[in-house]
Design a protein around this motif. Structure first.
Motif, short mmCIF file in Angstrom:
data_model
loop_
_atom_site.label_atom_id
_atom_site.label_comp_id
_atom_site.label_asym_id
_atom_site.label_seq_id
_atom_site.Cartn_x
_atom_site.Cartn_y
_atom_site.Cartn_z
N THR A 85 -0.18 23.67 -30.78
CA THR A 85 -0.18 24.54 -31.67
C THR A 85 1.66 25.24 -31.16
O THR A 85 1.86 24.38 -30.23
CB THR A 85 -0.95 25.86 -31.18
OG1 THR A 85 -0.35 25.54 -30.06
CG2 THR A 85 -1.99 26.19 -32.32
N PRO A 86 2.37 25.37 -31.62
CA PRO A 86 3.86 26.20 -31.74
C PRO A 86 3.96 26.73 -30.14
O PRO A 86 3.45 27.57 -30.43
CB PRO A 86 4.15 26.55 -32.82
CG PRO A 86 3.36 26.23 -33.77
CD PRO A 86 2.18 25.97 -33.32
N GLY A 87 4.19 26.35 -29.41
CA GLY A 87 5.07 27.00 -28.18
C GLY A 87 3.62 26.91 -27.39
O GLY A 87 4.02 26.77 -25.76
N LYS A 88 2.91 25.35 -27.42
CA LYS A 88 2.27 25.64 -26.40
C LYS A 88 2.09 23.79 -26.04
O LYS A 88 2.50 23.08 -27.00
CB LYS A 88 0.12 25.63 -26.32
CG LYS A 88 0.42 27.02 -26.41
CD LYS A 88 -1.23 27.46 -27.76
CE LYS A 88 -1.37 28.74 -26.99
NZ LYS A 88 -2.80 29.77 -27.53
N GLN A 89 1.12 23.87 -25.24
CA GLN A 89 1.16 21.78 -24.74
C GLN A 89 0.75 21.16 -25.56
O GLN A 89 -0.82 21.63 -25.53
CB GLN A 89 0.68 21.65 -22.96
CG GLN A 89 1.96 21.47 -22.54
CD GLN A 89 1.69 20.85 -21.10
OE1 GLN A 89 0.48 21.27 -20.74
NE2 GLN A 89 2.75 20.96 -20.22
N ARG A 90 0.17 19.77 -26.30
CA ARG A 90 -0.48 19.47 -26.32
C ARG A 90 -1.76 19.40 -25.57
O ARG A 90 -2.31 18.71 -24.83
CB ARG A 90 -0.06 18.07 -27.24
CG ARG A 90 -0.67 17.14 -28.12
CD ARG A 90 0.00 15.91 -28.45
NE ARG A 90 1.93 16.40 -29.00
CZ ARG A 90 2.19 14.87 -29.60
NH1 ARG A 90 2.19 14.28 -29.53
NH2 ARG A 90 3.32 15.97 -30.07
N PRO A 133 -9.91 30.07 -36.75
CA PRO A 133 -8.83 30.60 -37.29
C PRO A 133 -8.26 29.28 -35.71
O PRO A 133 -7.40 28.68 -35.78
CB PRO A 133 -8.47 31.43 -37.09
CG PRO A 133 -9.94 32.00 -37.71
CD PRO A 133 -10.69 31.52 -36.77
N GLU A 134 -8.54 29.56 -34.53
CA GLU A 134 -7.95 29.10 -32.95
C GLU A 134 -8.20 27.38 -33.50
O GLU A 134 -7.42 26.64 -32.36
CB GLU A 134 -8.70 30.14 -31.61
CG GLU A 134 -9.99 29.04 -32.19
CD GLU A 134 -10.79 30.49 -32.39
OE1 GLU A 134 -10.57 31.09 -33.77
OE2 GLU A 134 -11.61 31.41 -31.31
N ASP A 135 -8.94 27.19 -34.41
CA ASP A 135 -8.55 25.22 -34.58
C ASP A 135 -7.24 25.60 -35.48
O ASP A 135 -7.23 23.58 -35.18
CB ASP A 135 -10.20 24.94 -34.85
CG ASP A 135 -11.89 25.29 -34.18
OD1 ASP A 135 -12.40 25.39 -34.97
OD2 ASP A 135 -11.48 24.56 -33.40
N THR A 136 -6.67 26.19 -35.27
CA THR A 136 -6.03 25.70 -36.36
C THR A 136 -3.90 24.71 -35.10
O THR A 136 -4.09 25.56 -34.41
CB THR A 136 -4.93 27.29 -37.34
OG1 THR A 136 -5.84 27.35 -38.47
CG2 THR A 136 -3.16 27.14 -37.94
N ALA A 137 -4.12 23.75 -36.09
CA ALA A 137 -3.05 23.10 -35.12
C ALA A 137 -2.53 21.98 -36.01
O ALA A 137 -3.48 21.05 -37.16
CB ALA A 137 -3.03 22.67 -33.73
N VAL A 138 -1.72 21.25 -35.36
CA VAL A 138 -1.32 19.42 -35.87
C VAL A 138 -2.21 18.67 -35.39
O VAL A 138 -1.73 18.91 -33.89
CB VAL A 138 0.35 19.90 -35.29
CG1 VAL A 138 0.36 18.01 -36.32
CG2 VAL A 138 0.70 20.98 -36.21
#
Length: 116
Positions: free
Chosen positions: A40-45, A87-92
């Motif tokens: 997610t934006p601003g976080k590590q993979r 919702p917290e699963d939202t990510a690339v």
């Protein structure tokens, strides 16, 4: 040349399901440990799930019991079945593999958005 191509992302409501696919080429797929990561934006993979050549699996605590990683060696494809999405699963979501732990290969990513 190794290529990893993800598909299957999209928009889903909380509690819903999605299945991601990762089609691999340019490698001996059946011998490879494969992973799913997400960012997610601003976080590590973040490592989500891993499957080795023997089909042994490991999961991040945050997805245990909800996500299932699998592979079809005949199709050179890995999957991530995602149930009870939050919702917290939202990510690339990214497909990943390595060659001898030295060379890292990534797909282009697929967006998963879970609405509340």
């Amino acid at each position: 040349q190794v290529q990893l191509v993800e598909s299957g992302g999209g928009l889903v409501q909380a509690g819903g399901s999605l299945t991601l696919s990762c089609a691999a080429s340019g490698m001996i797929f059946s011998s490879k440990t494969m992973d799913w990561y997400r960012q997610t934006p601003g976080k590590q993979r973040e490592l989500v799930a891993t499957i080795n050549s023997a089909a042994d699996t490991n999961y991040a605590d945050s997805v245990k019991g909800r996500f299932t990683i699998s592979r079809d060696n005949a199709k050179n494809t890995m999957y991530l079945q995602m149930n009870s999405l939050k919702p917290e699963d939202t990510a690339v979501y990214y497909c990943h593999s390595t060659h001898r732990g030295i060379n890292h290969f990534w797909g282009q990513g697929t967006q998963v958005t879970v609405s509340s």
